[in-house]
Write an enzyme that holds these catalytic residues in place. Structure first.
Site, mmCIF file in Angstrom:
data_model
loop_
_atom_site.group_PDB
_atom_site.id
_atom_site.type_symbol
_atom_site.label_atom_id
_atom_site.label_comp_id
_atom_site.label_asym_id
_atom_site.label_seq_id
_atom_site.Cartn_x
_atom_site.Cartn_y
_atom_site.Cartn_z
ATOM 1 N N SER A 168 65.080 78.830 8.555
ATOM 2 C CA SER A 168 64.406 79.160 9.809
ATOM 3 C C SER A 168 64.102 80.649 9.833
ATOM 4 O O SER A 168 64.814 81.449 9.222
ATOM 5 C CB SER A 168 65.293 78.800 11.001
ATOM 6 N N TYR A 179 73.735 80.763 14.496
ATOM 7 C CA TYR A 179 72.631 79.994 13.926
ATOM 8 C C TYR A 179 71.916 80.803 12.843
ATOM 9 O O TYR A 179 71.659 80.301 11.740
ATOM 10 C CB TYR A 179 71.646 79.588 15.016
#
Length: 317
Positions: free
Chosen positions: A161, A187
Site C-alpha cells: 500500500s 498498518y
C-alpha cells in the site's frame, strides 16, 4: 536475470484485471489468492480463472469463499475454483494450509489484510496488523516455497500500500510494546514489511526461479476499511489517487489489475523485488506526494534483517 530498467506497460490506473489478463493463457497453472472471497481478492481470482488457472481461494470464512467461487465459475466458466480455510493471524491455520498443499504452485497472491484496526494482539502478543499482513503471509510463502520452486518460474505477489510511506519497520519496537499504539503507523509498518519481503525473497529464491514483487493497488472502497471513518476515507481518497493526482477511487476490478499484472504478464518475466502502482513500476516517492516508494522499503539490508527477525519470531512462537 533481473532487469535494471524501470518496467513500463501499456496499462494504466483505469485498466481492469480482466484487461490485463486478456490473451494470457494460464491453463495448467495453479494459483492461490489469500482473501479471495471479497474486494480486490475476488477480482484477482476471477481474472486468473478467466485465463484458465486452477485457483484456490484461501479465506478466513469458507462459506464466503464458496459463494465467491460459485460467482467466479458463473462469470468465467472455469469450475476449477477451490476454497481452503486460512487465518493468517493463526500460525496453526497457516501450517495446516501448507501441509495440505500438494504439487506445484505457479502463482501466490498475498492479498488478504487488515487496515488501521484498533489495538489487537495474537495469543503470542504480536501486534495484529503485523501478524496478519506480514508474519502470516511470510509463513505461508516460506512454507510453500518447495511448491513454488517445483512450478518453475513461479510468481509471488505481495499486496502492499502507499500507506507504507507512513512508517518503516521499527525494529526496536515492532509490536508496540513500548510506544503508544497508532493504527496507521502499525498498518504502514506492515505494508513496508510486504515490500521488504519481496526484495529479500527475490534474492533468496533466485535459484528456484521464483520472482516476488509488491504493489499499491490504489484507493478502493472495500471491506478492508471497516475500521475507518467516512471522513478519514475521504482524506485518503484525496491523498492517494495514483500517479495522475488525487481524488480518484478505483473500482475493485481496477484495483486488482496491478496484482494480476505482477502475477501473469510476460512483461514481468525476469523482474523481481520491485514495487508497482497503477500497472507501472513506481519511482521513488517525491516530497509532498503519496505515490512512489520510500527508500527504506526497498533497502536490501532492512529486507534481510526483517527476514531474520521474522524467522526468529515464528520459531519462538
Amino acid at each position: 536475470m533481473m532487469t535494471s530498467t524501470r518496467v513500463s506497460t501499456p496499462f494504466s490506473r483505469e485498466t481492469t484485471a480482466l484487461e490485463v489478463v486478456h490473451g494470457v493463457d494460464l491453463a495448467g497453472r495453479r494459483a492461490v489468492v489469500t482473501g479471495g472471497a471479497s474486494g480486490i481478492g475476488v477480482e484477482t481470482a476471477r481474472a486468473l480463472a478467466k485465463a484458465g488457472a486452477d485457483v484456490t481461494l484461501a479465506v478466513r470464512k469458507p462459506d464466503d469463499g464458496q459463494r465467491a467461487a460459485a460467482d467466479i465459475t458463473a462469470t468465467t466458466g472455469n469450475d476449477h475454483i477451490l476454497v481452503a480455510p486460512l487465518d493468517l493471524a493463526d500460525q496453526t491455520s497457516v501450517a495446516t494450509f501448507v501441509a495440505n498443499w500438494d504439487g506445484p504452485l505457479h502463482i501466490l497472491v498475498n492479498n488478504a489484510g487488515m487496515m488501521a484496526s484498533p489495538e489487537m494482539r495474537t495469543p503470542q502478543g504480536w501486534e495484529m496488523q503485523f501478524a496478519t499482513n506480514h508474519l502470516g503471509h511470510f509463513a505461508l510463502a516460506t512454507g510453500l516455497r518447495p511448491a513454488l520452486a517445483a512450478a518453475g518460474g513461479a510468481r509471488v505477489v505481495a499486496v502492499s500500500s502507499a500507506a507504507h510511506l507512513r512508517s518503516p519497520v521499527v525494529f526496536d519496537d515492532i509490536h508496540f510494546a513500548h510506544r503508544e499504539y497508532d493504527p496507521w503507523l502499525a498498518y504502514g509498518q506492515s505494508k513496508t514489511a510486504n515490500v521488504l519481503f519481496a526484495v529479500e525473497a527475490t534474492r533468496r529464491w533466485a535459484d528456484d526461479g521464483i520472482l516476488v514483487n509488491s504493489l499499491h493497488p490504489g484507493a478502493i472502497r472495500t471491506n478492508l476499511q471497516r475500521y475507518i471513518s467516512e471522513e478519514e476515507l475521504e482524506r485518503m481518497r484525496a491523498q492517494t489517487g495514483g500517479t495522475a493526482g488525487g481524488g480518484y477511487w478505483k473500482t475493485t476490478e481496477q484495483g486488482a489489475a496491478t496484482s494480476v499484472l505482477l502475477a501473469t504478464s510476460p512483461l514481468l518475466d525476469g523482474v523481481g523485488g520491485r514495487y508497482f502502482e497503477d500497472c507501472q513500476e513506481a519511482g521513488p516517492n517525491q516530497p509532498g506526494t503519496r505515490t512512489g516508494y520510500a527508500p527504506y522499503a526497498l533497502d536490501p539490508e532492512a529486507a534481510e534483517r526483517l527476514w531474520q527477525v521474522s524467522e526468529e519470531t515464528l520459531r519462538a512462537a
